[in-house]
Write an enzyme that holds these catalytic residues in place. Structure first.
Site, mmCIF file in Angstrom:
data_model
loop_
_atom_site.group_PDB
_atom_site.id
_atom_site.type_symbol
_atom_site.label_atom_id
_atom_site.label_comp_id
_atom_site.label_asym_id
_atom_site.label_seq_id
_atom_site.Cartn_x
_atom_site.Cartn_y
_atom_site.Cartn_z
ATOM 1 N N ARG A 51 22.154 23.648 -0.495
ATOM 2 C CA ARG A 51 22.897 22.827 -1.016
ATOM 3 C C ARG A 51 22.541 22.721 -2.671
ATOM 4 N NH1 ARG A 51 20.610 18.118 2.172
ATOM 5 N NH2 ARG A 51 18.952 19.388 1.410
ATOM 6 N N ASP A 91 26.577 21.277 2.177
ATOM 7 C CA ASP A 91 25.729 20.704 3.332
ATOM 8 C C ASP A 91 26.582 20.892 4.624
ATOM 9 O OD1 ASP A 91 24.687 18.877 4.936
ATOM 10 O OD2 ASP A 91 24.833 17.247 3.631
ATOM 11 N N LYS A 145 11.929 27.519 15.633
ATOM 12 C CA LYS A 145 10.961 26.492 16.232
ATOM 13 C C LYS A 145 10.956 25.269 15.354
ATOM 14 C CE LYS A 145 6.623 26.496 15.826
ATOM 15 N NZ LYS A 145 5.592 26.748 14.709
ATOM 16 N N HIS A 175 8.339 33.676 17.066
ATOM 17 C CA HIS A 175 8.023 35.194 16.269
ATOM 18 C C HIS A 175 7.158 35.743 16.910
ATOM 19 C CE1 HIS A 175 5.047 32.849 13.847
ATOM 20 N NE2 HIS A 175 4.579 34.146 13.503
ATOM 21 N N LYS A 179 6.049 40.307 17.625
ATOM 22 C CA LYS A 179 5.116 41.257 17.196
ATOM 23 C C LYS A 179 4.783 42.404 18.031
ATOM 24 C CE LYS A 179 2.659 37.370 15.267
ATOM 25 N NZ LYS A 179 2.300 37.515 13.861
ATOM 26 N N GLU A 213 -6.833 30.709 12.312
ATOM 27 C CA GLU A 213 -6.143 30.917 11.067
ATOM 28 C C GLU A 213 -7.152 30.592 9.913
ATOM 29 O OE1 GLU A 213 -1.569 30.441 10.735
ATOM 30 O OE2 GLU A 213 -2.416 28.863 12.164
ATOM 31 N N ASP A 232 2.501 22.687 17.202
ATOM 32 C CA ASP A 232 2.800 23.889 16.291
ATOM 33 C C ASP A 232 2.557 25.284 16.884
ATOM 34 O OD1 ASP A 232 3.698 24.835 13.718
ATOM 35 O OD2 ASP A 232 1.495 25.105 13.474
ATOM 36 N N HIS A 237 3.874 29.578 20.769
ATOM 37 C CA HIS A 237 3.427 31.011 20.654
ATOM 38 C C HIS A 237 2.325 31.177 21.753
ATOM 39 C CE1 HIS A 237 5.319 30.851 17.024
ATOM 40 N NE2 HIS A 237 4.293 30.283 16.308
ATOM 41 N N LYS A 335 -6.776 25.710 12.224
ATOM 42 C CA LYS A 335 -6.495 26.149 10.843
ATOM 43 C C LYS A 335 -7.814 26.050 10.118
ATOM 44 C CE LYS A 335 -1.742 25.470 10.524
ATOM 45 N NZ LYS A 335 -0.975 26.735 10.445
HETATM 46 P P1 NDP Z 1 12.231 24.887 3.806
HETATM 47 O O1 NDP Z 1 12.319 23.081 3.716
HETATM 48 O O2 NDP Z 1 11.497 25.498 3.044
HETATM 49 O O3 NDP Z 1 13.994 25.295 3.682
HETATM 50 C C1 NDP Z 1 14.942 24.510 4.189
HETATM 51 C C2 NDP Z 1 16.022 25.109 3.913
HETATM 52 O O4 NDP Z 1 17.281 24.436 4.356
HETATM 53 C C3 NDP Z 1 16.384 25.096 2.263
HETATM 54 O O5 NDP Z 1 17.164 26.359 2.067
HETATM 55 C C4 NDP Z 1 17.291 23.923 2.155
HETATM 56 O O6 NDP Z 1 18.192 23.797 0.800
HETATM 57 C C5 NDP Z 1 18.115 24.091 3.170
HETATM 58 N N1 NDP Z 1 18.843 22.995 3.787
HETATM 59 C C6 NDP Z 1 18.342 21.612 4.169
HETATM 60 N N2 NDP Z 1 19.415 21.017 4.417
HETATM 61 C C7 NDP Z 1 20.439 21.684 4.448
HETATM 62 C C8 NDP Z 1 21.957 21.168 4.530
HETATM 63 N N3 NDP Z 1 22.265 20.061 5.032
HETATM 64 N N4 NDP Z 1 22.929 22.075 4.593
HETATM 65 C C9 NDP Z 1 22.569 23.244 4.113
HETATM 66 N N5 NDP Z 1 21.233 23.878 4.027
HETATM 67 C C10 NDP Z 1 20.317 22.883 3.926
HETATM 68 O O7 NDP Z 1 12.074 25.084 5.415
HETATM 69 P P2 NDP Z 1 11.382 26.407 6.048
HETATM 70 O O8 NDP Z 1 12.044 27.592 5.515
HETATM 71 O O9 NDP Z 1 9.817 26.378 6.007
HETATM 72 O O10 NDP Z 1 11.592 26.101 7.592
HETATM 73 C C11 NDP Z 1 12.855 26.579 8.088
HETATM 74 C C12 NDP Z 1 12.669 26.401 9.646
HETATM 75 O O11 NDP Z 1 11.919 27.486 10.220
HETATM 76 C C13 NDP Z 1 12.523 25.122 10.237
HETATM 77 O O12 NDP Z 1 12.946 24.920 11.419
HETATM 78 C C14 NDP Z 1 11.083 25.472 10.485
HETATM 79 O O13 NDP Z 1 10.514 24.550 11.392
HETATM 80 C C15 NDP Z 1 11.010 26.911 11.139
HETATM 81 N N6 NDP Z 1 9.912 27.456 10.640
HETATM 82 C C16 NDP Z 1 9.335 27.919 9.479
HETATM 83 C C17 NDP Z 1 8.189 28.384 9.372
HETATM 84 C C18 NDP Z 1 7.585 28.867 7.980
HETATM 85 O O14 NDP Z 1 6.387 29.566 7.729
HETATM 86 N N7 NDP Z 1 7.986 28.337 6.662
HETATM 87 C C19 NDP Z 1 7.322 29.126 10.477
HETATM 88 C C20 NDP Z 1 7.960 28.953 11.536
HETATM 89 C C21 NDP Z 1 9.028 28.097 11.754
HETATM 90 P P3 NDP Z 1 18.487 22.806 -0.120
HETATM 91 O O15 NDP Z 1 17.638 21.635 0.068
HETATM 92 O O16 NDP Z 1 18.870 23.373 -1.380
HETATM 93 O O17 NDP Z 1 19.878 22.478 0.892
HETATM 94 C C1 BG6 Z 2 3.944 29.069 12.708
HETATM 95 C C2 BG6 Z 2 3.221 28.048 12.678
HETATM 96 O O1 BG6 Z 2 4.911 29.039 13.773
HETATM 97 O O2 BG6 Z 2 3.002 30.231 12.888
HETATM 98 C C3 BG6 Z 2 2.336 28.100 11.560
HETATM 99 O O3 BG6 Z 2 4.294 26.912 12.486
HETATM 100 C C4 BG6 Z 2 1.393 29.185 11.686
HETATM 101 O O4 BG6 Z 2 1.575 26.719 11.475
HETATM 102 C C5 BG6 Z 2 2.202 30.455 12.059
HETATM 103 O O5 BG6 Z 2 0.677 29.395 10.419
HETATM 104 C C6 BG6 Z 2 1.198 31.428 12.554
HETATM 105 O O6 BG6 Z 2 2.054 32.949 12.383
HETATM 106 P P1 BG6 Z 2 1.325 34.224 12.158
HETATM 107 O O7 BG6 Z 2 2.475 35.054 12.486
HETATM 108 O O8 BG6 Z 2 0.865 34.137 10.726
HETATM 109 O O9 BG6 Z 2 0.283 34.108 13.117
#
Ligand code: NDP
Ligand code: BG6
Length: 489
Positions: A51, A91, A145, A175, A179, A213, A232, A237, A335
């Site tokens: 957004r 959005d 997830k 994910h 692997k 981890e 988590d 996993h 962790k």
């Molecule tokens: P972030 O908070 O880093 O990113 C969220 C993204 O969504 C941003 O690009 C944000 O941009 C966008 N966004 C939020 N609301 C809206 C909306 N209403 N419309 C359009 N875009 C939107 O989250 P993550 O990348 O960390 O996580 C994303 C998903 O992946 C989650 O479900 C998380 O649980 C899952 N996940 C993440 C992991 C990780 O290592 N990060 C590991 C495993 C799973 P903006 O605010 O500009 O709109």
């Molecule tokens: C994510 C968890 O799903 O898996 C994290 O939300 C975790 O907390 C990660 O660190 C671990 O993934 P990997 O591939 O690094 O073992």
């Protein structure tokens, strides 16, 4: 700008959350690798969505920076990838945002919508994207997830998605299933005849699964504090690893055949009760300490408020079915532990009778299959062997590994390890759901996990502190020693 009608439209990937942490660290680099390996579908367009109002050119520059944070990006590779990349700011939970996105996407042969956004907006986004005409029978939805925080919320989330798409269109990501070494569990069990006759409680004493981890919660503390280690890591996993180890051989690798076998394992998990939970579960929370030679803060300091969220869990579980009756499974994850290690240990039973002398018997160790998934990829079968040389006592024995080092085999032709998401994204494009999680699996896993959390809340179980850099809190050894075993460290 909306795309002009195209007489021969290609496939489109809409990456919701295209600027987020997961997209930057994993998804965009994975797509770039698929491009380098010429595995992306012909004509695929990638539209990042968030957004923040940035331009498509800014987004392209940011995508390059994100990929370059992991590896060198050559101009040649970039020039092949960049024409695919586009950006849409809006959005997607709002009808007008979804409608504008639909206009931007225009026509397509197939549409993949990847929800790399918080699950709290999955339902609203599904509703508005469907109303905008973006969810049709040519659409696949990829869900990150966590699918819920408990059984009730996961059912609500699954129902909201099911209201707009059939189960065959839904790709729930875990994910770990992407692997290479996790897929290798399927090969190990079902492409070799030697293990199957031994793969029961008759021959297997116990099983350990460890996911350790070194990282702390970093900047994901507000998410993590609501979930903790059980929800988590273990609910998804580790339970997937458990299912691959414990399931019956499926008739084939059709997604439904595999899913049915996994669900049977989940249904057979013995529930925990208030009376047993303190004996079966150890919770921990890291305090300050030293990891990888660096001093790190404790969890409470990072979160900035008092909390009972566990950053470590170890538990003993049983699978109440014919194959596994009486075999304990020990799972632990945490962790800020001393090392990064994902490992499965299958401990076989001692010999029923030894033909050796008393001195040789002192050397005797029961066979053990050690499957290292991270950071090394290695499978070792520990076998007893005659120790070479002459002694006064006669024959001596020693345990020796029969080793299958997978590091080279799985490092790819360019010498790098694949990101798990590469395989999963490719399978989404191919429409193969074998490595994705079915709604029934998610809900059965939550059913059992809810029972564990209910039991520990009723019993008043709280996490015990452990120093960052140690292998968990006091009590983690007693948990396994009560069964007469030890952690394989
Ligand atoms: P972030 O908070 O880093 O990113 C969220 C993204 O969504 C941003 O690009 C944000 O941009 C966008 N966004 C939020 N609301 C809206 C909306 N209403 N419309 C359009 N875009 C939107 O989250 P993550 O990348 O960390 O996580 C994303 C998903 O992946 C989650 O479900 C998380 O649980 C899952 N996940 C993440 C992991 C990780 O290592 N990060 C590991 C495993 C799973 P903006 O605010 O500009 O709109
Ligand atoms: C994510 C968890 O799903 O898996 C994290 O939300 C975790 O907390 C990660 O660190 C671990 O993934 P990997 O591939 O690094 O073992």
């Amino acid at each position: 700008m909306a795309k002009a009608p195209d007489s021969n439209p290609g496939p489109v990937l809409v990456l919701l959350g295209g600027t987020g942490d997961l997209a930057r660290r994993m998804l965009l680099p994975s797509l770039f690798h698929l491009e380098k390996d010429k595995l992306l579908p012909d004509g695929l367009r990638l539209i990042g969505v968030a957004r923040d109002g940035q331009s498509a050119d800014q987004y392209r520059a940011n995508v390059r920076t994100a990929i370059a944070a992991r590896e060198t990006v050559s101009d040649e590779d970039w020039q092949r990838f960049v024409p695919r990349v586009d950006y849409f700011s809006g959005d997607v939970t709002k009808p007008e945002g979804a409608k504008a996105l639909a206009e931007h996407v225009g026509d397509y042969s197939e549409l993949v919508i990847y929800f790399s956004v918080s699950p709290s907006i999955f339902a609203a986004a599904c509703q508005s994207l469907a109303a905008a005409g973006l969810i049709t029978d040519k659409t696949r939805l990829v869900l990150e997830k966590p699918i819920g925080r408990d059984l009730e919320s996961s059912k609500q989330l699954n129902a909201a998605v099911a209201a707009v798409a059939s189960e065959e269109q839904i790709f729930r990501i875990d994910h770990y299933l992407g692997k290479e070494t996790v897929q290798n569990l399927i090969a190990l069990r079902f492409a070799n005849i030697v293990f199957e006759p031994l793969w029961t409680s008759h021959s297997i004493d116990y099983v350990q699964i460890t996911v350790a981890e070194t990282e702390g919660v970093g900047d994901r503390s507000s998410y993590y504090n609501e979930y903790g280690a059980l929800r988590d890591m273990l609910q998804n996993h580790m339970i997937q690893l458990l299912c691959l180890i414990a399931m019956e051989p499926p008739a084939d690798l059709d997604p439904d055949s595999v899913r049915q076998e996994k669900v049977k394992v989940l249904k057979a998990l013995r529930p925990m009760s208030r009376a047993t939970v303190a004996q079966e579960v150890v919770l921990g929370q890291y305090g300050a300490g030293v990891v990888d030679g660096k001093s790190v803060e404790g969890y409470l300091k990072e979160v900035g408020k008092p909390t009972n969220t566990e950053t470590f869990i170890a538990l003993r579980l049983f699978i109440d079915n014919w194959r596994w009756a009486g075999t304990p499974f020990f799972l632990r994850t945490g962790k800020r532990l001393p090392e990064r290690r994902t490992q499965i240990v299958i401990q076989f039973k001692p010999l029923p009778h030894s033909v050796f002398s008393a001195s040789a018997n002192q050397d005797m160790v029961a066979n053990r299959l050690v499957i290292d998934l991270q950071p090394q990829e290695d499978i070792s079968l520990l076998l007893m062997n005659q120790r070479p040389g002459l002694t006064q006592e006669g024959m001596r024995l020693q345990s020796m590994p029969l080793s299958l080092s997978l590091a080279k085999a799985y490092s790819g032709k360019d010498g790098r390890r694949r990101i798990a998401y590469e395989r999963l994204l490719l399978d989404v494009f191919r429409g193969d759901r074998t490595l994705f999680v079915h709604r029934n699996e998610v809900e059965e896993a939550w059913r059992w996990v809810d029972g564990v959390t209910d039991a520990w809340l009723e019993a008043g179980l709280k996490p015990k502190q452990y120093a960052a850099g140690s292998m968990g809190p006091a009590g983690v050894h007693a948990l396994i020693e009560r069964s007469g075993h030890q952690w394989h460290d």
